[in-house]
Design a protein around this motif. Sequence first.
Motif, PDB file in Angstrom:
ATOM      1  N   LEU A   1      71.459  92.439   0.896  1.00  0.00           N
ATOM      2  CA  LEU A   1      70.190  92.615   0.183  1.00  0.00           C
ATOM      3  C   LEU A   1      70.387  92.815  -1.319  1.00  0.00           C
ATOM      4  O   LEU A   1      69.570  92.377  -2.119  1.00  0.00           O
ATOM      5  N   VAL A   2      71.473  93.514  -1.697  1.00  0.00           N
ATOM      6  CA  VAL A   2      71.648  93.785  -3.132  1.00  0.00           C
ATOM      7  C   VAL A   2      72.342  92.636  -3.859  1.00  0.00           C
ATOM      8  O   VAL A   2      72.310  92.556  -5.083  1.00  0.00           O
ATOM      9  N   LYS A   3      72.981  91.754  -3.094  1.00  0.00           N
ATOM     10  CA  LYS A   3      73.808  90.710  -3.693  1.00  0.00           C
ATOM     11  C   LYS A   3      73.152  89.915  -4.832  1.00  0.00           C
ATOM     12  O   LYS A   3      73.732  89.797  -5.911  1.00  0.00           O
ATOM     13  N   PRO A   4      71.943  89.375  -4.612  1.00  0.00           N
ATOM     14  CA  PRO A   4      71.366  88.554  -5.698  1.00  0.00           C
ATOM     15  C   PRO A   4      71.136  89.348  -6.987  1.00  0.00           C
ATOM     16  O   PRO A   4      71.492  88.879  -8.073  1.00  0.00           O
ATOM     17  N   SER A   5      70.591  90.550  -6.868  1.00  0.00           N
ATOM     18  CA  SER A   5      70.336  91.366  -8.061  1.00  0.00           C
ATOM     19  C   SER A   5      71.648  91.705  -8.756  1.00  0.00           C
ATOM     20  O   SER A   5      71.759  91.671  -9.976  1.00  0.00           O
ATOM     21  N   LEU A   6      72.643  92.059  -7.937  1.00  0.00           N
ATOM     22  CA  LEU A   6      73.935  92.440  -8.475  1.00  0.00           C
ATOM     23  C   LEU A   6      74.557  91.281  -9.246  1.00  0.00           C
ATOM     24  O   LEU A   6      75.093  91.446 -10.341  1.00  0.00           O
ATOM     25  N   LYS A   7      74.428  90.103  -8.674  1.00  0.00           N
ATOM     26  CA  LYS A   7      75.003  88.909  -9.298  1.00  0.00           C
ATOM     27  C   LYS A   7      74.375  88.660 -10.667  1.00  0.00           C
ATOM     28  O   LYS A   7      75.065  88.386 -11.647  1.00  0.00           O
ATOM     29  N   ASN A   8      73.062  88.790 -10.736  1.00  0.00           N
ATOM     30  CA  ASN A   8      72.362  88.603 -12.010  1.00  0.00           C
ATOM     31  C   ASN A   8      72.805  89.617 -13.049  1.00  0.00           C
ATOM     32  O   ASN A   8      72.989  89.285 -14.214  1.00  0.00           O
ATOM     33  N   THR A   9      72.950  90.847 -12.597  1.00  0.00           N
ATOM     34  CA  THR A   9      73.333  91.913 -13.512  1.00  0.00           C
ATOM     35  C   THR A   9      74.722  91.657 -14.075  1.00  0.00           C
ATOM     36  O   THR A   9      74.974  91.806 -15.267  1.00  0.00           O
ATOM     37  N   LEU A  10      75.641  91.300 -13.187  1.00  0.00           N
ATOM     38  CA  LEU A  10      77.012  91.106 -13.629  1.00  0.00           C
ATOM     39  C   LEU A  10      77.125  89.888 -14.533  1.00  0.00           C
ATOM     40  O   LEU A  10      77.974  89.834 -15.414  1.00  0.00           O
TER      41      LEU A  10
ATOM     42  N   MET B   1      79.108 101.329 -13.737  1.00  0.00           N
ATOM     43  CA  MET B   1      78.349 101.989 -12.669  1.00  0.00           C
ATOM     44  C   MET B   1      76.864 101.987 -12.997  1.00  0.00           C
ATOM     45  O   MET B   1      76.026 101.711 -12.144  1.00  0.00           O
ATOM     46  N   GLY B   2      76.562 102.290 -14.262  1.00  0.00           N
ATOM     47  CA  GLY B   2      75.174 102.311 -14.699  1.00  0.00           C
ATOM     48  C   GLY B   2      74.525 100.946 -14.577  1.00  0.00           C
ATOM     49  O   GLY B   2      73.415 100.802 -14.052  1.00  0.00           O
ATOM     50  N   VAL B   3      75.248  99.928 -15.030  1.00  0.00           N
ATOM     51  CA  VAL B   3      74.753  98.554 -14.991  1.00  0.00           C
ATOM     52  C   VAL B   3      74.503  98.127 -13.542  1.00  0.00           C
ATOM     53  O   VAL B   3      73.474  97.523 -13.206  1.00  0.00           O
ATOM     54  N   ILE B   4      75.433  98.482 -12.666  1.00  0.00           N
ATOM     55  CA  ILE B   4      75.319  98.096 -11.259  1.00  0.00           C
ATOM     56  C   ILE B   4      74.146  98.815 -10.594  1.00  0.00           C
ATOM     57  O   ILE B   4      73.351  98.213  -9.878  1.00  0.00           O
ATOM     58  N   LYS B   5      74.046 100.097 -10.871  1.00  0.00           N
ATOM     59  CA  LYS B   5      72.975 100.898 -10.285  1.00  0.00           C
ATOM     60  C   LYS B   5      71.604 100.331 -10.680  1.00  0.00           C
ATOM     61  O   LYS B   5      70.718 100.162  -9.849  1.00  0.00           O
TER      62      LYS B   5
ATOM     63  N   GLY C   1      68.375  97.655   0.038  1.00  0.00           N
ATOM     64  CA  GLY C   1      69.815  97.428   0.165  1.00  0.00           C
ATOM     65  C   GLY C   1      70.607  98.546  -0.480  1.00  0.00           C
ATOM     66  O   GLY C   1      71.598  99.026   0.078  1.00  0.00           O
ATOM     67  N   ALA C   2      70.131  99.001  -1.627  1.00  0.00           N
ATOM     68  CA  ALA C   2      70.843 100.048  -2.362  1.00  0.00           C
ATOM     69  C   ALA C   2      70.938 101.325  -1.532  1.00  0.00           C
ATOM     70  O   ALA C   2      71.962 101.988  -1.497  1.00  0.00           O
ATOM     71  N   LEU C   3      69.845 101.630  -0.831  1.00  0.00           N
ATOM     72  CA  LEU C   3      69.847 102.819   0.020  1.00  0.00           C
ATOM     73  C   LEU C   3      70.904 102.701   1.116  1.00  0.00           C
ATOM     74  O   LEU C   3      71.571 103.670   1.462  1.00  0.00           O
ATOM     75  N   LEU C   4      71.048 101.484   1.653  1.00  0.00           N
ATOM     76  CA  LEU C   4      72.000 101.277   2.742  1.00  0.00           C
ATOM     77  C   LEU C   4      73.454 101.325   2.262  1.00  0.00           C
ATOM     78  O   LEU C   4      74.331 101.782   2.975  1.00  0.00           O
TER      79      LEU C   4
ATOM     80  N   LEU D   1      79.387 103.306  -0.981  1.00  0.00           N
ATOM     81  CA  LEU D   1      79.716 103.152  -2.391  1.00  0.00           C
ATOM     82  C   LEU D   1      80.204 104.484  -2.959  1.00  0.00           C
ATOM     83  O   LEU D   1      81.194 104.551  -3.687  1.00  0.00           O
ATOM     84  N   LYS D   2      79.536 105.536  -2.577  1.00  0.00           N
ATOM     85  CA  LYS D   2      79.880 106.867  -3.063  1.00  0.00           C
ATOM     86  C   LYS D   2      81.303 107.238  -2.647  1.00  0.00           C
ATOM     87  O   LYS D   2      82.095 107.737  -3.451  1.00  0.00           O
ATOM     88  N   ASN D   3      81.632 106.969  -1.389  1.00  0.00           N
ATOM     89  CA  ASN D   3      82.982 107.262  -0.900  1.00  0.00           C
ATOM     90  C   ASN D   3      84.038 106.484  -1.666  1.00  0.00           C
ATOM     91  O   ASN D   3      85.098 106.998  -1.994  1.00  0.00           O
ATOM     92  N   THR D   4      83.718 105.205  -1.912  1.00  0.00           N
ATOM     93  CA  THR D   4      84.675 104.346  -2.599  1.00  0.00           C
ATOM     94  C   THR D   4      84.931 104.842  -4.001  1.00  0.00           C
ATOM     95  O   THR D   4      86.069 104.919  -4.458  1.00  0.00           O
ATOM     96  N   LEU D   5      83.851 105.179  -4.689  1.00  0.00           N
ATOM     97  CA  LEU D   5      83.996 105.599  -6.073  1.00  0.00           C
ATOM     98  C   LEU D   5      84.701 106.943  -6.164  1.00  0.00           C
ATOM     99  O   LEU D   5      85.386 107.230  -7.133  1.00  0.00           O
ATOM    100  N   LYS D   6      84.555 107.759  -5.131  1.00  0.00           N
ATOM    101  CA  LYS D   6      85.248 109.036  -5.084  1.00  0.00           C
ATOM    102  C   LYS D   6      86.760 108.798  -5.056  1.00  0.00           C
ATOM    103  O   LYS D   6      87.529 109.517  -5.688  1.00  0.00           O
ATOM    104  N   ALA D   7      87.157 107.778  -4.312  1.00  0.00           N
ATOM    105  CA  ALA D   7      88.582 107.455  -4.246  1.00  0.00           C
ATOM    106  C   ALA D   7      89.075 106.995  -5.615  1.00  0.00           C
ATOM    107  O   ALA D   7      90.237 107.159  -5.964  1.00  0.00           O
ATOM    108  N   PHE D   8      88.163 106.409  -6.383  1.00  0.00           N
ATOM    109  CA  PHE D   8      88.534 105.905  -7.706  1.00  0.00           C
ATOM    110  C   PHE D   8      88.221 106.965  -8.756  1.00  0.00           C
ATOM    111  O   PHE D   8      87.573 106.707  -9.753  1.00  0.00           O
TER     112      PHE D   8
END
Lengths: 340, 340
Positions: free
Chosen positions: A268-277, B249-253, B265-268, B273-280
């Motif tokens: 679901l987030v893929k298209p928005s994410l792609k545009n942003t990046l 992170m800001g841009v992606i969010k 999608g973001a909610l899902l 994502l939070k776990n991954t970023l914690k590792a980083f």
Amino acid sequence: MQEMIKVAVDAMGGDNAPAEVIKGVINAVTLRQDIKVYLVGHQDAVKEELAKHSYNGTQIEVIHAEEVIENAEPPVMAIRRKKQSSIVVGMNMVKEGKADAFISAGSSGAVLVGGQVIVGRIKGIERPPLAPLIPTEKGVSLLIDCGANVDARASHLVQFAKMGSIYMEYVMGVKRPKVAIVNIGAEEEKGNALVKETFPLLKNCPDINFVGSIEARDIPKGDADVIVCEAFVGNVVLKLYEGLSSTLMGVIKKGITGSFKSKIGALLVKPSLKNTLKAFDATEYGGAPLLGLNGLVVKTHGSAKAKEITNSVIQCVTFKEQEINEKIRRNIAVSPAEEE
Amino acid sequence: MQEMIKVAVDAMGGDNAPAEVIKGVINAVTLRQDIKVYLVGHQDAVKEELAKHSYNGTQIEVIHAEEVIENAEPPVMAIRRKKQSSIVVGMNMVKEGKADAFISAGSSGAVLVGGQVIVGRIKGIERPPLAPLIPTEKGVSLLIDCGANVDARASHLVQFAKMGSIYMEYVMGVKRPKVAIVNIGAEEEKGNALVKETFPLLKNCPDINFVGSIEARDIPKGDADVIVCEAFVGNVVLKLYEGLSSTLMGVIKKGITGSFKSKIGALLVKPSLKNTLKAFDATEYGGAPLLGLNGLVVKTHGSAKAKEITNSVIQCVTFKEQEINEKIRRNIAVSPAEEE
């Protein structure tokens, strides 16, 4: 009749040559009728690829070059020995005035050396800096210098600041571009010997809008339009930008496809994410110009696709139309810095 | 009875002092019974905060310090004048052997200056480097030096490489840590004057596992465990790491919450994502040690939360248990580098 702007393009350079280079060139000449492109490379390979497309034949000409300089070759030697390489042939066209600019996705080292040795510096310019655009929250900033000439002097950095300012103002359309010097703190007394020497020179430079030091942390925020540094630091900033963005993307991608629930979310987030990046991608603006030369040399990424090539050709047109080199000659080449 | 490890902690330093500092300290003494923490700061503020928690009273002692050094103060002056500040009082405890280590989230400049001036260097160590851990795809790497001493010499970098190796091996548990020098190309002949001078010294150094140059692009991949550079470059790498991660992170969010579909999608994806970023996130490992001192000084982020403080206290314990300073004295302080 309008004067044609002549751009030589290295058809053999980069990971995706000649296919993507040629696709990019054809897009460019389709967009603008006042461009003539010389595709420099092995004529068999270039013509075979050209045959797959339709385009205005008067706008593209193939210039045969027997050899190719590989990335692994020592640049100085390669430029000296491979007289028939696409890079040397293309740069000679700029030198002889047959082309206004040369674009290559090939060996960075050879492009930097060739620019200085073959095309040559504008009289009074001490060093030609390589100045890529890097993406920021607000758009792009010019990072100057990322070239091969490390251990710069303060007078070089002052020239970089001035050339960068002219480029951002007239090619990128930024009014009174903010110029900052990369530093390890915001205060004037901070920094290494080079920065401490350069800071007051920039502060007293009437031609630029100097805003002071910029810490590396604030570069991605877009706090300055022209980011001045010596080439070692510039190279570190540029490469870390690329490396960290790519690593973070990988980590995030892995993270959000880790569970079933988040896999659905990822779709679901893929298209928005792609545009942003895409917005956070400086290749949208073309390649990195090597400034201060008698002509223009543009280095694109080795991995350049058609779009970056197209944008680089258009960038050369703007550079020529805005008479950037005349502005550099008038405003910098006669500055006190060169008389040190 | 087991010997207690004594850690002095600046209760007044950083954006979240004293609350988060005290929370972090209490967590640490709860985790390990062999730690004694001296909370250095204004006793009223510290005691008021301590009263909110329950903990083993014998493990925490408040040491009153009347003053606080602010971030904006010039460090050298502040260290000299504010004798009753938490930083000066805490560092004096290390100097006098009353504490094994000192941790502060306060003014970086004051911590760096105080470390050198008050705690003092191990005999034979030319410069004490600040060595933060940075996150990579594979875990963490030690970036050495990010301190305030710019324009380093080759012999300094060799000592950094050796100290960094010891730290990564014995504190972080990395066997034969890979040591690399930050450079603008992979080849030995690349680099600025400092790197060219340092490279062969590192190559011929028998005590370390030198793997050559590392380009900034490859730092996030975790290709080396100990990343050697002079402080200006180190500072640029560290700050850009923080700035670019936060910007991306800001841009992606923003990107993934841009449309209704992607909002769902973001909610899902959020938990994964939070776990991954914690590792980083390198703060999971504690703060940045200032190495080569007669004792240990650790600088945490100004924004440190309880977790970073807890981890920093545990880090001091490992540092002491592994006798890092004895190893530095034995292996480096007598090396040929200091005799140049």
